[in-house]
Motif scaffolding. Structure first.
Motif, mmCIF file in Angstrom:
data_model
loop_
_atom_site.group_PDB
_atom_site.id
_atom_site.type_symbol
_atom_site.label_atom_id
_atom_site.label_comp_id
_atom_site.label_asym_id
_atom_site.label_seq_id
_atom_site.Cartn_x
_atom_site.Cartn_y
_atom_site.Cartn_z
ATOM 1 N N GLY A 7 0.774 -1.697 -0.029
ATOM 2 C CA GLY A 7 -0.192 0.011 0.041
ATOM 3 C C GLY A 7 0.418 1.795 -0.222
ATOM 4 O O GLY A 7 0.725 2.418 0.917
ATOM 5 N N ASP A 9 1.931 3.478 -2.277
ATOM 6 C CA ASP A 9 0.836 5.215 -2.872
ATOM 7 C C ASP A 9 -0.742 4.889 -2.663
ATOM 8 O O ASP A 9 -1.098 6.361 -2.514
ATOM 9 N N GLN A 11 -1.959 7.032 1.896
ATOM 10 C CA GLN A 11 -1.767 7.748 2.226
ATOM 11 C C GLN A 11 -0.922 7.469 3.702
ATOM 12 O O GLN A 11 0.168 8.200 3.836
ATOM 13 N N VAL A 12 -0.841 6.532 4.416
ATOM 14 C CA VAL A 12 0.483 6.047 5.442
ATOM 15 C C VAL A 12 1.330 5.530 4.306
ATOM 16 O O VAL A 12 2.010 5.779 4.855
ATOM 17 N N ASP A 31 2.729 -2.013 -4.135
ATOM 18 C CA ASP A 31 1.465 -1.380 -4.500
ATOM 19 C C ASP A 31 0.359 -2.599 -5.304
ATOM 20 O O ASP A 31 1.197 -2.944 -5.680
ATOM 21 N N LEU A 35 2.254 -5.816 -6.483
ATOM 22 C CA LEU A 35 2.061 -6.856 -5.393
ATOM 23 C C LEU A 35 0.661 -6.777 -5.124
ATOM 24 O O LEU A 35 -0.185 -5.729 -4.464
ATOM 25 N N ASP A 36 -0.278 -7.482 -5.310
ATOM 26 C CA ASP A 36 -1.657 -7.919 -4.650
ATOM 27 C C ASP A 36 -1.079 -8.833 -4.330
ATOM 28 O O ASP A 36 -1.413 -10.496 -4.169
ATOM 29 N N ILE A 37 -1.535 -8.572 -2.778
ATOM 30 C CA ILE A 37 -1.851 -8.506 -1.472
ATOM 31 C C ILE A 37 -2.577 -9.801 -1.712
ATOM 32 O O ILE A 37 -2.790 -10.965 -0.681
ATOM 33 N N THR A 38 -3.434 -9.887 -2.669
ATOM 34 C CA THR A 38 -4.465 -11.514 -2.540
ATOM 35 C C THR A 38 -3.889 -12.620 -3.543
ATOM 36 O O THR A 38 -4.403 -13.588 -3.088
ATOM 37 N N ALA A 59 -1.571 -1.491 3.159
ATOM 38 C CA ALA A 59 -2.356 -2.008 1.918
ATOM 39 C C ALA A 59 -4.140 -2.538 2.106
ATOM 40 O O ALA A 59 -3.996 -2.786 3.081
ATOM 41 N N THR A 62 -10.015 0.452 1.562
ATOM 42 C CA THR A 62 -10.806 2.041 2.289
ATOM 43 C C THR A 62 -12.014 2.142 2.006
ATOM 44 O O THR A 62 -12.736 3.033 2.896
ATOM 45 N N ILE A 99 -2.224 -2.685 10.129
ATOM 46 C CA ILE A 99 -3.273 -1.301 10.838
ATOM 47 C C ILE A 99 -4.697 -1.962 10.255
ATOM 48 O O ILE A 99 -5.280 -2.250 9.319
ATOM 49 N N THR A 101 -8.697 -0.885 12.200
ATOM 50 C CA THR A 101 -9.963 0.661 12.354
ATOM 51 C C THR A 101 -10.849 0.247 13.272
ATOM 52 O O THR A 101 -11.489 -0.396 14.266
ATOM 53 N N LYS A 129 -12.486 -5.696 8.322
ATOM 54 C CA LYS A 129 -10.885 -5.299 9.067
ATOM 55 C C LYS A 129 -11.109 -5.894 10.157
ATOM 56 O O LYS A 129 -9.673 -6.647 10.923
ATOM 57 N N THR A 148 -6.260 2.468 14.581
ATOM 58 C CA THR A 148 -6.452 4.016 13.783
ATOM 59 C C THR A 148 -7.960 5.209 13.550
ATOM 60 O O THR A 148 -8.821 3.474 13.357
ATOM 61 N N TRP A 150 -10.273 8.010 11.237
ATOM 62 C CA TRP A 150 -10.056 9.520 10.428
ATOM 63 C C TRP A 150 -8.798 9.913 10.393
ATOM 64 O O TRP A 150 -8.542 11.442 9.987
HETATM 65 N N1 LIG Z 1 -8.759 6.091 5.433
HETATM 66 C C1 LIG Z 1 -8.710 6.780 7.036
HETATM 67 O O1 LIG Z 1 -9.481 6.397 7.245
HETATM 68 C C2 LIG Z 1 -8.934 5.146 7.709
HETATM 69 C C3 LIG Z 1 -9.329 5.203 8.619
HETATM 70 C C4 LIG Z 1 -8.768 4.408 10.047
HETATM 71 C C5 LIG Z 1 -8.081 3.157 9.502
HETATM 72 N N2 LIG Z 1 -7.594 2.960 8.079
HETATM 73 C C6 LIG Z 1 -7.231 1.926 7.953
HETATM 74 O O2 LIG Z 1 -4.440 2.814 8.078
HETATM 75 C C7 LIG Z 1 -4.570 1.759 6.591
HETATM 76 C C8 LIG Z 1 -4.479 2.780 5.351
HETATM 77 O O3 LIG Z 1 -5.104 3.318 5.104
HETATM 78 P P1 LIG Z 1 -5.347 5.209 4.247
HETATM 79 O O4 LIG Z 1 -5.439 5.794 4.539
HETATM 80 O O5 LIG Z 1 -3.311 5.178 3.975
HETATM 81 O O6 LIG Z 1 -5.763 3.390 2.590
HETATM 82 P P2 LIG Z 1 -5.346 3.877 1.179
HETATM 83 O O7 LIG Z 1 -4.552 5.721 1.342
HETATM 84 O O8 LIG Z 1 -6.285 3.757 0.495
HETATM 85 O O9 LIG Z 1 -4.309 2.891 0.585
HETATM 86 C C9 LIG Z 1 -4.126 2.020 0.721
HETATM 87 C C10 LIG Z 1 -3.759 1.713 -0.915
HETATM 88 O O10 LIG Z 1 -3.765 0.200 -0.760
HETATM 89 C C11 LIG Z 1 -4.236 -0.396 -2.310
HETATM 90 N N3 LIG Z 1 -4.452 -1.604 -2.346
HETATM 91 C C12 LIG Z 1 -5.693 -2.191 -2.319
HETATM 92 N N4 LIG Z 1 -5.752 -3.153 -3.027
HETATM 93 C C13 LIG Z 1 -4.648 -3.720 -2.940
HETATM 94 C C14 LIG Z 1 -4.482 -5.073 -3.099
HETATM 95 N N5 LIG Z 1 -4.771 -5.974 -2.970
HETATM 96 N N6 LIG Z 1 -2.825 -5.548 -3.168
HETATM 97 C C15 LIG Z 1 -2.207 -4.287 -2.715
HETATM 98 N N7 LIG Z 1 -2.737 -2.971 -2.328
HETATM 99 C C16 LIG Z 1 -4.163 -2.833 -2.298
HETATM 100 C C17 LIG Z 1 -4.985 0.841 -2.732
HETATM 101 O O11 LIG Z 1 -4.788 1.618 -4.046
HETATM 102 P P3 LIG Z 1 -6.194 1.760 -5.137
HETATM 103 O O12 LIG Z 1 -6.312 2.719 -4.660
HETATM 104 O O13 LIG Z 1 -5.360 1.328 -5.732
HETATM 105 O O14 LIG Z 1 -6.797 0.718 -4.031
HETATM 106 C C18 LIG Z 1 -3.942 2.308 -1.601
HETATM 107 O O15 LIG Z 1 -3.057 2.570 -2.929
HETATM 108 C C19 LIG Z 1 -5.600 0.728 6.204
HETATM 109 O O16 LIG Z 1 -5.217 -0.122 6.623
HETATM 110 C C20 LIG Z 1 -7.271 1.238 6.718
HETATM 111 O O17 LIG Z 1 -7.995 -0.068 6.523
HETATM 112 C C21 LIG Z 1 -7.960 3.879 7.227
#
Ligand SMILES: NC(=O)c1ccc[n+]([C@@H]2O[C@H](COP(=O)([O-])OP(=O)(O)OC[C@H]3O[C@@H](n4cnc5c(N)ncnc54)[C@H](OP(=O)(O)O)[C@@H]3O)[C@@H](O)[C@H]2O)c1
Length: 297
Positions: A7, A9, A11-12, A31, A35-38, A59, A62, A99, A101, A129, A148, A150
């Motif tokens: 992941g 690309d 936010q984290v 990302d 690498l598809d984590i599935t 990854a 979300t 990570i 939620t 999750k 975590t 928001w």
């Molecule tokens: N965002 C929130 O408000 C929030 C709140 C609480 C907890 N979290 C948790 O915090 C963590 C990081 O969140 P974030 O906001 O940084 O998420 P994010 O910005 O949505 O980034 C997730 C990344 O994972 C990639 N991804 C999706 N499916 C994938 C796959 N099969 N294999 C590999 N990569 C894949 C996404 O690609 P695509 O964009 O192309 O799908 C994206 O680049 C996650 O575990 C999330 O559940 C987030």
């Protein structure tokens, strides 16, 4: 220390890539494109090639609302994908930092959720999750999961950027004022994960488990939006201050139920890791808006 990051690309993930060199860490950034984590065999092949010493999984699927009609894919990524990483890490006797939620909780409480509060997710995203954090824990004893909430960051789309855009386009904005939680800056989550990695590097061990981790301070989306627009004006991202009206959750219907109260008690994390400082969401917001203003975004 060589980190296999998923992941990268997101936010984290972007923040981890940006900060890791300060710790002397070498990141293998992945990302969905490489690498598809599935795909567990793809994870094995990548690990064979790069010989990482720790996995960090940022990854995830979300899209909270889309997950309601895309349950299968959300489960494959958030539950089985996380388990795949935990499995390959275990096969190599390596730890995984993961990570989760606030959405694993019902959102019906009135006092902060503790690390061992009963999960009761109300929607598909939270269910997948929760399954992910449970599968990671069952699969690899060397796991540490930060729960975590928001999340907002410099990279990717998020509430802060939406409010800044709405503030440019509108004189008035309506924002939900009856949901309580803790905004958390992606940069602060990245710092915590990298500090945990450093401690693992030094001690060869960590106090494994699940920890609530969010920025200090409780607010509502309405108060958060108010602060965003004020700082946006202060840093020149907005030329005028929009009026931010408070509305009720029922006036802003969404496919997925939003937790009304998702405040988490993070004291266990801070007692266990006193060296990892507590940061406020306001300081994260100021850092983010300062960067956006500096970049002219
Ligand atoms: N965002 C929130 O408000 C929030 C709140 C609480 C907890 N979290 C948790 O915090 C963590 C990081 O969140 P974030 O906001 O940084 O998420 P994010 O910005 O949505 O980034 C997730 C990344 O994972 C990639 N991804 C999706 N499916 C994938 C796959 N099969 N294999 C590999 N990569 C894949 C996404 O690609 P695509 O964009 O192309 O799908 C994206 O680049 C996650 O575990 C999330 O559940 C987030």
């Amino acid at each position: 220390m060589r980190i296999l990051l998923t992941g990268c690309d997101g936010q984290v993930g972007c923040e981890i890539c940006r900060k890791a060199p300060d710790y002397g860490f070498d990141v293998i950034p992945t990302d969905i494109g490489n690498l598809d984590i599935t795909d567990i065999d793809a994870i094995r092949r990548l690990q064979d090639e790069h010989q990482a010493e720790i996995f960090i999984n940022s990854a995830a699927y979300t899209a909270v609302d889309e997950a309601e009609s895309d349950q299968q894919l959300a489960h494959e990524i958030n539950a089985l994908g996380a388990q795949n990483l935990a499995t390959v890490a275990r096969e190599c006797n390596l730890p995984i930092l993961h990570i989760s939620t606030d959405y694993i909780f019902s959102g019906k409480a009135s006092t902060p959720y503790k690390d061992d509060s009963e999960p009761d997710p109300q929607g598909v995203y939270g269910q997948t999750k929760l399954a992910g954090e449970q599968l990671v824990a069952e699969t690899n004893s060397k796991h540490l999961t930060l729960r975590t909430s928001w999340v907002f960051g410099i990279d990717g789309q998020n509430f802060v950027k939406t409010m800044l855009r709405l503030g440019i386009e509108n004189e008035e904005i309506n924002v939900v004022a009856d949901q309580f939680g803790s905004p958390t800056f992606a940069g602060h989550i990245a710092t915590a994960l990298l500090q945990l990695t450093k401690r693992y590097q030094q001690n060869g061990d960590l106090p494994w488990g699940n920890y609530n981790f969010c920025d200090a301070g409780t607010t509502t989306w309405h108060m958060f939006a108010t602060k965003i627009t004020q700082m946006g004006l202060e840093y020149g991202l907005l030329t005028k201050l929009p009026v931010v009206h408070p509305i009720r959750t029922e006036d802003y219907p969404t496919p997925a139920t939003r937790p009304l109260y998702s405040v988490m008690d993070c004291s266990l994390f801070h007692q266990t890791f006193p060296d990892i400082g507590i940061s406020s969401w306001e300081s994260g917001l100021r850092e983010m808006i300062g960067v956006l203003a500096g970049e002219g975004k």
